[in-house]
Design a protein around this motif. Structure first.
Motif, short mmCIF file in Angstrom:
data_model
loop_
_atom_site.label_atom_id
_atom_site.label_comp_id
_atom_site.label_asym_id
_atom_site.label_seq_id
_atom_site.Cartn_x
_atom_site.Cartn_y
_atom_site.Cartn_z
N LEU A 126 0.81 -1.22 0.00
CA LEU A 126 0.00 0.00 0.00
C LEU A 126 0.85 1.27 0.00
O LEU A 126 0.50 2.25 -0.66
CB LEU A 126 -0.92 0.01 1.21
N TYR A 127 1.94 1.28 0.78
CA TYR A 127 2.67 2.52 1.00
C TYR A 127 4.09 2.51 0.44
O TYR A 127 4.75 3.55 0.44
CB TYR A 127 2.72 2.83 2.51
N GLY A 128 4.57 1.34 0.03
CA GLY A 128 5.92 1.26 -0.52
C GLY A 128 7.00 1.12 0.52
O GLY A 128 8.19 1.16 0.19
N TYR A 129 6.62 0.97 1.77
CA TYR A 129 7.61 0.78 2.85
C TYR A 129 6.93 0.07 4.02
O TYR A 129 5.69 0.00 4.11
CB TYR A 129 8.18 2.12 3.31
N VAL A 130 7.75 -0.45 4.94
CA VAL A 130 7.27 -1.07 6.17
C VAL A 130 7.75 -0.22 7.33
O VAL A 130 8.96 0.07 7.44
CB VAL A 130 7.78 -2.52 6.32
N THR A 131 6.86 0.21 8.19
CA THR A 131 7.22 1.11 9.29
C THR A 131 8.01 0.38 10.37
O THR A 131 7.93 -0.85 10.52
CB THR A 131 5.96 1.72 9.92
N ASN A 132 8.76 1.15 11.15
CA ASN A 132 9.50 0.53 12.26
C ASN A 132 8.56 -0.02 13.32
O ASN A 132 8.90 -0.98 14.03
CB ASN A 132 10.50 1.51 12.87
N SER A 133 7.36 0.55 13.42
CA SER A 133 6.38 0.02 14.38
C SER A 133 5.92 -1.37 13.95
O SER A 133 5.77 -2.28 14.80
CB SER A 133 5.18 0.96 14.49
N MET A 134 5.70 -1.59 12.66
CA MET A 134 5.32 -2.91 12.16
C MET A 134 6.44 -3.91 12.38
O MET A 134 6.20 -5.07 12.75
CB MET A 134 4.95 -2.82 10.68
#
Length: 479
Positions: free
Chosen positions: A266-274
């Motif tokens: 969806l966003y092109g990246y994976v967050t550090n929270s995930m």
């Protein structure tokens, strides 16, 4: 049936005690522990309330993400103002699909094959891992069941195949779980109710061991809390071990990976929270399977009977509500500051250390019968006596040093610290991901009280001596 079981529970038999000595032969009725024989009105009301509301609660927390960006209050506001109705919310929710049914059927069948047909070999080359055939705890009727411990192997095989598919084979999208999430909810409910109903009927018609059945005379309580202690099909398919560990807990980390893949899509990246949620919860899951043999001595296996509480709970409640943080982060990607991420990681790791170290001390103490060192000293303990369902006299030792001298359930305290870390990884924008810490607090405090009631019934005056020696349950000086 119940009167026959009660009569059997008081028969005379001589057995070895838990510390290796011979037990006394007696005609006195056995002390009862485990699930209740009689149900008060408060317990019955709680059972009926849970049976009626728990499925809708799961649907609500999943639905609000699908329709309201995980806002818990917005649907309630719209219902109150008339902007939405229960019917309109229901109509927007994805329905049962045969695609989801096929996915779930393949998933459960695969886990059954791994559980039943692939004996554990990992214990042969992983130092310190206790896999293969292991003895369970003594049941209230005095039996000791054998279990095939191969959960870690099943987890490794499953995730190796998941990785191989994502990197090389591309049989299905890594987002397949998220993309079919609500249709899968209906499939898990079908299995949860089916296995719970089967176990309920089986207890009346062909119980695995009638001596370990408990009938209260109340159909709602029997259905929810279970009648059979260890229902099995054949010699090795144990309902408790399979549904407690697989398919729900093996799926837990796959569900989180699917969430991460969706966030990337969806966003092109994976967050550090995930990443934090995936890592911290994976540690917990791997710890469970590494210590699966130890799990045979916990309250779920040692005391709980198998009913809707475990059957439906393991199929539906666990995979859908234990993974709320990852689901929330798909809809609300949160990039934490370095300080916030470090604090969450530290809280999760310290909580895990307390949880694991506390349980390790108890396991070491049990395996060595107290002939070990805890915090550099010989552990202190209180010797307790109890009677099993056949009237046999047995002995146990309750440790009063190490973490177990600080509080009676400090392992739960560590578990709660980890649970809070999962939630804090999601930031503070919504209360949705914090349902988990609220639920775990209620669950573990209730489990404290429930466990101690059993222990008081089991050990009598010896339990009073223990609580005098270790006065606090969870928080030293507070509770």
């Amino acid at each position: 049936m119940s009167s026959a079981v009660a009569m059997e529970a008081t028969r005379r038999r001589q057995r070895l005690s838990s510390n290796g000595g011979a037990s006394e032969t007696t005609e006195e009725p056995a002390g009862q522990w485990g699930r209740a024989w009689e149900v008060d009105w408060f317990s019955l009301s709680a059972v009926i309330l849970l049976l009626c509301t728990a499925p809708f609660l799961v649907f609500f927390f999943v639905m609000v993400c699908d329709q309201y960006q995980c806002s818990v209050s917005q649907p309630l506001v719209e219902l109150y103002s008339g902007e939405a109705t229960l019917r309109s919310i229901w109509d927007k929710a994805p329905s049962f699909t045969w695609t989801a049914a096929q996915i779930y059927t393949v998933w459960v069948s695969f886990q059954v094959v791994l559980y039943m047909c692939v004996p554990d070999v990992t214990h042969k080359f992983l130092p310190g891992y206790a896999g293969g055939v292991q003895d369970g705890a003594r049941t209230p009727a005095g039996l000791i069941n054998k279990y095939e411990i191969n959960g870690l192997q099943s987890w490794l095989i499953t995730h190796a195949l998941w990785y191989a598919n994502a990197q090389y084979f591309h049989w299905f999208s890594p987002t397949i779980i998220f993309d079919n999430w609500i249709p899968l909810l209906w499939c898990t409910n079908i299995l949860g109710y089916a296995v719970s109903t089967f176990a309920f009927v089986k207890a009346y018609l062909f119980p695995t061991n009638a001596e370990d059945c408990k009938f209260t005379g109340n159909v709602f309580y029997n259905y929810m809390m279970g009648i059979e202690f260890n229902p099995r099909i054949g010699k090795w398919f144990d309902f408790k071990l399979f549904f407690n560990g697989r398919p729900g807990i093996v799926a837990w980390t796959l569900i989180n990976l699917s969430y991460a893949a969706k966030q990337q899509e969806l966003y092109g990246y994976v967050t550090n929270s995930m990443i934090l949620v995936n890592v911290l919860q994976a540690i917990y899951v791997l710890d469970f399977f590494w210590n699966e043999a130890w799990y045979l001595k916990t309250i779920d296996i040692c005391h709980d009977h198998f009913g809707w509480y475990l059957g439906w709970g393991d199929c539906v409640w666990l995979p859908f509500l234990y993974t709320l943080q990852g689901l929330y982060l798909v809809y609300n990607p949160v990039q934490l500051s370095t300080a916030h991420a470090a604090a969450v990681l530290l809280l999760g790791l310290v909580g895990y250390y307390v949880f694991r170290s506390t349980n390790h001390q108890k396991d070491l103490f049990r395996r060595t019968e107290g002939k070990c060192s805890v915090w550099g000293k010989k552990p202190t303990f209180i010797e307790c006596a109890y009677r099993s369902g056949d009237g046999g006299l047995h002995h146990s030792k309750l440790m009063t040093s190490g973490f177990w001298g600080v509080a009676r359930h400090l392992n739960y305290t560590g578990d709660l610290m980890g649970s809070l870390a999962y939630c804090a990884a999601c930031g503070f924008g919504h209360i949705h991901p914090y349902f988990y810490i609220v639920y775990m607090t209620i669950l573990l405090v209730h489990r404290c009280v429930r466990d101690e009631h059993r222990c008081s019934s089991k050990y009598g005056k010896d339990w009073k001596r223990y609580t005098d020696a270790v006065p606090y349950r969870l928080l030293p000086g507070i509770f």
